[in-house]
Design a protein around this motif. Sequence first.
Motif: not given
Length: 328
Positions: A194-212
């Motif tokens: 609930l208190l996660k930094d959402i923009p930083q979480s989006a950056v970390r997820k982008a580094g995992r090379k997920m499908p779009t």
Amino acid sequence: MAGIAVLLDLWRKNQSFNPGLYSARTYQSTQFFSASAAATAASLAAGSSFASRALFGSQVAYSDAGVALPEDYISNIQSASEKLLNHDALQYSSTKQYNVQLKPLFSAFELRTLALTSLRSFLLYYLPLLEPRANMEDDDDFLEDNQEENHVDLVVPFKKSVIQIIRESTVVTTRRILERISVHHVSQRMAWKLLKDIPQSAVRKAGRKMPTLVYIYCVSRTTFRGHMLGVAASWIVQVGIDVYRFFTSGFKTLEEDDDEKQVGVLGQKVFVATVRCISSLIFASIGAGIGAAIIRPSRGQWIGCAAGDLAGPIIVAVIADKVFHVTL
């Protein structure tokens, strides 16, 4: 010694058939026992007689005291076993740590935050006054009408701007209170989400090379969780304002018919506020996922979340008016 080695090999093969039945400690004790047995066999071979050496084909020189293992060799075996034990203990006992960082309770009244809130509120109510109004009439009283129309009341927008500043600051403070309640009354894992930094979480997820599509879904889900407390705070403030207006207006009019009408109006306002907040939460999550996939992860997530937050209630209001003929 050859017989002991054969027995050890057979015992190891039996152990390898069912590796899941043994824990890490059993495996480490097996390795340590094997090393100890090999050392014992070497010492027995070294201390044996000429007849036994002829039988086993040993080329170790005879000594009455036997050959002792070097201390460095024994210490290396012990240190290796201790490292294996420590490594497995850390591997099996380690759990994920959730670092929850709470912002200050009155962060809405900090200089930078309060200045941005004030600027946004004043622009919201003063920009419509700057729109040009063209008068195409060619009457004799053109100048007088133009002067009357150019007379703009600046006090009302100022009052509305101040009320908007107080409201936004109250929403932010309410969110900080909800954050502290969630930390003390829900699990640490849920509070971290609930208190996660959402923009930083989006950056970390982008580094995992997920499908779009998977990336959009993950960012939308994370935004939904992180944006939930803010929407809940906005709903509480709006409903609180409506309830306050209901009671203040109820003391002025004491007729029963007016009270029943006001109760119906209050219920309608609460329903409209609930629909607006839910639509804001859903469209903000969807917009954040799409924005993070199209633009840069952190900035795109923020832009998409803000756009969805503003456009969600408008879209739902238009659909309700066109399809269900209900005014929201």
